[in-house]
Design a protein around this motif. Sequence first.
Motif, PDB file in Angstrom:
ATOM      1  N   PHE A   1      14.223 -16.759 108.751  1.00  0.00           N
ATOM      2  CA  PHE A   1      14.945 -16.188 109.877  1.00  0.00           C
ATOM      3  C   PHE A   1      14.787 -17.352 110.642  1.00  0.00           C
ATOM      4  CE2 PHE A   1      13.244 -13.146 113.112  1.00  0.00           C
ATOM      5  CZ  PHE A   1      14.716 -12.855 114.101  1.00  0.00           C
ATOM      6  N   LEU A   2      13.380 -18.617 110.904  1.00  0.00           N
ATOM      7  CA  LEU A   2      13.804 -19.510 111.750  1.00  0.00           C
ATOM      8  C   LEU A   2      15.391 -19.985 112.058  1.00  0.00           C
ATOM      9  CD1 LEU A   2      12.285 -21.436 113.741  1.00  0.00           C
ATOM     10  CD2 LEU A   2      11.526 -22.546 112.016  1.00  0.00           C
ATOM     11  N   SER A   3      15.456 -20.251 110.347  1.00  0.00           N
ATOM     12  CA  SER A   3      17.138 -21.022 110.433  1.00  0.00           C
ATOM     13  C   SER A   3      17.866 -20.159 110.722  1.00  0.00           C
ATOM     14  CB  SER A   3      16.900 -21.358 108.884  1.00  0.00           C
ATOM     15  OG  SER A   3      18.737 -21.625 108.639  1.00  0.00           O
ATOM     16  N   LEU A   4      17.976 -19.054 110.805  1.00  0.00           N
ATOM     17  CA  LEU A   4      18.753 -17.966 111.550  1.00  0.00           C
ATOM     18  C   LEU A   4      18.935 -18.437 113.008  1.00  0.00           C
ATOM     19  CD1 LEU A   4      20.782 -15.716 111.813  1.00  0.00           C
ATOM     20  CD2 LEU A   4      19.203 -14.220 111.927  1.00  0.00           C
ATOM     21  N   LEU A   5      17.898 -18.361 113.669  1.00  0.00           N
ATOM     22  CA  LEU A   5      17.655 -18.328 114.986  1.00  0.00           C
ATOM     23  C   LEU A   5      17.995 -19.854 116.053  1.00  0.00           C
ATOM     24  CD1 LEU A   5      14.781 -16.485 116.370  1.00  0.00           C
ATOM     25  CD2 LEU A   5      16.717 -16.004 115.972  1.00  0.00           C
ATOM     26  N   ARG A   6      17.820 -21.055 114.759  1.00  0.00           N
ATOM     27  CA  ARG A   6      18.053 -22.169 115.372  1.00  0.00           C
ATOM     28  C   ARG A   6      20.028 -21.945 115.609  1.00  0.00           C
ATOM     29  NH1 ARG A   6      13.641 -24.994 112.113  1.00  0.00           N
ATOM     30  NH2 ARG A   6      12.119 -25.293 113.456  1.00  0.00           N
ATOM     31  N   ARG A   7      20.943 -21.624 114.028  1.00  0.00           N
ATOM     32  CA  ARG A   7      21.735 -21.649 114.026  1.00  0.00           C
ATOM     33  C   ARG A   7      22.710 -20.824 115.613  1.00  0.00           C
ATOM     34  NH1 ARG A   7      23.522 -19.182 108.752  1.00  0.00           N
ATOM     35  NH2 ARG A   7      26.044 -19.478 109.891  1.00  0.00           N
ATOM     36  N   LEU A   8      21.915 -20.139 115.825  1.00  0.00           N
ATOM     37  CA  LEU A   8      22.588 -19.286 117.040  1.00  0.00           C
ATOM     38  C   LEU A   8      22.589 -19.909 118.085  1.00  0.00           C
ATOM     39  CD1 LEU A   8      20.682 -15.547 116.332  1.00  0.00           C
ATOM     40  CD2 LEU A   8      23.186 -15.712 116.214  1.00  0.00           C
ATOM     41  N   SER A   9      21.774 -20.972 118.126  1.00  0.00           N
ATOM     42  CA  SER A   9      21.589 -21.821 119.868  1.00  0.00           C
ATOM     43  C   SER A   9      23.237 -22.558 119.301  1.00  0.00           C
ATOM     44  CB  SER A   9      20.494 -22.380 119.436  1.00  0.00           C
ATOM     45  OG  SER A   9      18.985 -21.629 118.906  1.00  0.00           O
ATOM     46  N   THR A  10      23.313 -23.034 118.461  1.00  0.00           N
ATOM     47  CA  THR A  10      24.595 -23.305 118.501  1.00  0.00           C
ATOM     48  C   THR A  10      25.910 -23.421 117.335  1.00  0.00           C
ATOM     49  OG1 THR A  10      24.474 -24.173 115.685  1.00  0.00           O
ATOM     50  CG2 THR A  10      23.544 -26.364 117.720  1.00  0.00           C
ATOM     51  N   GLU A  11      26.209 -22.139 116.829  1.00  0.00           N
ATOM     52  CA  GLU A  11      27.297 -22.423 116.591  1.00  0.00           C
ATOM     53  C   GLU A  11      27.614 -20.268 116.768  1.00  0.00           C
ATOM     54  OE1 GLU A  11      26.522 -21.796 111.736  1.00  0.00           O
ATOM     55  OE2 GLU A  11      24.959 -23.448 112.029  1.00  0.00           O
TER      56      GLU A  11
ATOM     57  N   GLU B   1      29.536 -18.058 115.628  1.00  0.00           N
ATOM     58  CA  GLU B   1      29.705 -17.549 114.664  1.00  0.00           C
ATOM     59  C   GLU B   1      28.370 -17.618 113.732  1.00  0.00           C
ATOM     60  OE1 GLU B   1      32.885 -13.991 112.691  1.00  0.00           O
ATOM     61  OE2 GLU B   1      32.509 -15.843 111.665  1.00  0.00           O
ATOM     62  N   VAL B   2      27.685 -16.409 113.124  1.00  0.00           N
ATOM     63  CA  VAL B   2      26.084 -16.779 112.504  1.00  0.00           C
ATOM     64  C   VAL B   2      26.455 -14.960 111.802  1.00  0.00           C
ATOM     65  CG1 VAL B   2      23.922 -16.584 111.829  1.00  0.00           C
ATOM     66  CG2 VAL B   2      25.026 -18.192 113.627  1.00  0.00           C
ATOM     67  N   ILE B   3      26.520 -15.189 110.243  1.00  0.00           N
ATOM     68  CA  ILE B   3      26.104 -13.890 109.672  1.00  0.00           C
ATOM     69  C   ILE B   3      24.959 -13.543 108.800  1.00  0.00           C
ATOM     70  CG2 ILE B   3      27.075 -12.394 107.462  1.00  0.00           C
ATOM     71  CD1 ILE B   3      29.130 -13.210 109.895  1.00  0.00           C
ATOM     72  N   HIS B   4      24.408 -12.131 109.048  1.00  0.00           N
ATOM     73  CA  HIS B   4      22.625 -12.448 108.837  1.00  0.00           C
ATOM     74  C   HIS B   4      22.293 -11.180 108.017  1.00  0.00           C
ATOM     75  CE1 HIS B   4      22.201  -8.842 111.964  1.00  0.00           C
ATOM     76  NE2 HIS B   4      22.644  -9.619 112.658  1.00  0.00           N
ATOM     77  N   PRO B   5      21.694 -11.064 107.259  1.00  0.00           N
ATOM     78  CA  PRO B   5      21.015  -9.528 106.703  1.00  0.00           C
ATOM     79  C   PRO B   5      20.995  -8.078 107.924  1.00  0.00           C
ATOM     80  CG  PRO B   5      19.268 -11.042 106.381  1.00  0.00           C
ATOM     81  CD  PRO B   5      20.872 -12.334 106.803  1.00  0.00           C
ATOM     82  N   LEU B   6      21.433  -7.563 107.020  1.00  0.00           N
ATOM     83  CA  LEU B   6      19.914  -5.926 107.751  1.00  0.00           C
ATOM     84  C   LEU B   6      19.411  -4.835 106.640  1.00  0.00           C
ATOM     85  CD1 LEU B   6      23.211  -4.613 109.964  1.00  0.00           C
ATOM     86  CD2 LEU B   6      21.288  -6.334 110.861  1.00  0.00           C
ATOM     87  N   PHE B   7      18.113  -4.585 106.768  1.00  0.00           N
ATOM     88  CA  PHE B   7      17.236  -3.784 106.461  1.00  0.00           C
ATOM     89  C   PHE B   7      17.819  -2.602 106.370  1.00  0.00           C
ATOM     90  CE2 PHE B   7      13.530  -1.256 105.348  1.00  0.00           C
ATOM     91  CZ  PHE B   7      13.242  -2.488 103.687  1.00  0.00           C
TER      92      PHE B   7
ATOM     93  N   ARG C   1      26.544  -9.281 112.151  1.00  0.00           N
ATOM     94  CA  ARG C   1      27.375 -10.421 112.512  1.00  0.00           C
ATOM     95  C   ARG C   1      26.981 -10.885 114.078  1.00  0.00           C
ATOM     96  NH1 ARG C   1      31.506 -10.442 115.715  1.00  0.00           N
ATOM     97  NH2 ARG C   1      33.193 -12.478 115.582  1.00  0.00           N
ATOM     98  N   VAL C   2      26.592 -11.983 114.563  1.00  0.00           N
ATOM     99  CA  VAL C   2      26.892 -12.295 116.164  1.00  0.00           C
ATOM    100  C   VAL C   2      27.810 -13.289 116.785  1.00  0.00           C
ATOM    101  CG1 VAL C   2      25.584 -13.236 117.698  1.00  0.00           C
ATOM    102  CG2 VAL C   2      24.003 -12.035 116.095  1.00  0.00           C
TER     103      VAL C   2
END
Length: 206
Positions: free
Chosen positions: A88-98, A100-106, A119-120
């Motif tokens: 999750f930490l890695s995802l948030l870091r990617r959102l600061s620079t990328e 488009e980021v694809i992510h899982p949902l529960f 998707r963001v």
Amino acid sequence: MTPGPWAAAIAGPLGAAIAALPAGRRHLVALAGPPGAGKSTLAEQAAGHFPGATVLPMDGYHLDNRLLAERGLLDRKGSPPSFDAAGFLSLLRRLSTEPEVIHPLFDRDRDLSIAGAGRVGPAHRLVLVEGNYLLLDQPVWRDLRPLFSLTVMVSAPRDVLADRLRDRWQVLGRDEAAIARHLDNDLANLDLVLSDSVPADLTLSS
């Protein structure tokens, strides 16, 4: 249209805090709080109010039940060790620079996370991140804090939260024994959020 339960907060202190964020970049806003506080409802209502906003639930990073069983954590699902905090930490870091980021949902009905379901995108300049442990002062979790432009703690009195959680399990058709087991777990997680979270920039009561 009937105003949602968070209309006053969105039009008032939350809206003012988001409006004050500097333009020109994507902002991550933490909507943290104990289970039963209304974070998901707030996130969805706020996303419908602010242009370019989307919701990112932390719950997509639940470990699968098979892994939880192997680790002896199945009865503590929803506790901090039952999440892939580093992922999750890695995802948030990617959102600061990328852009488009694809992510899982529960998927609550199926009780599992679905890879690649969220998707963001480049148009999302405001990401409302929602979850229990976004402000938890523990290893890995505390590294989330610097990534947020604004942090919000959503809460309510403990007895109110306990009643809401019991109602949630009753609506799902659980028997009393199952409700008692779920509540023990929920209340342990609730108490951890209330005792071990760092102060937020803004506190909202539900």
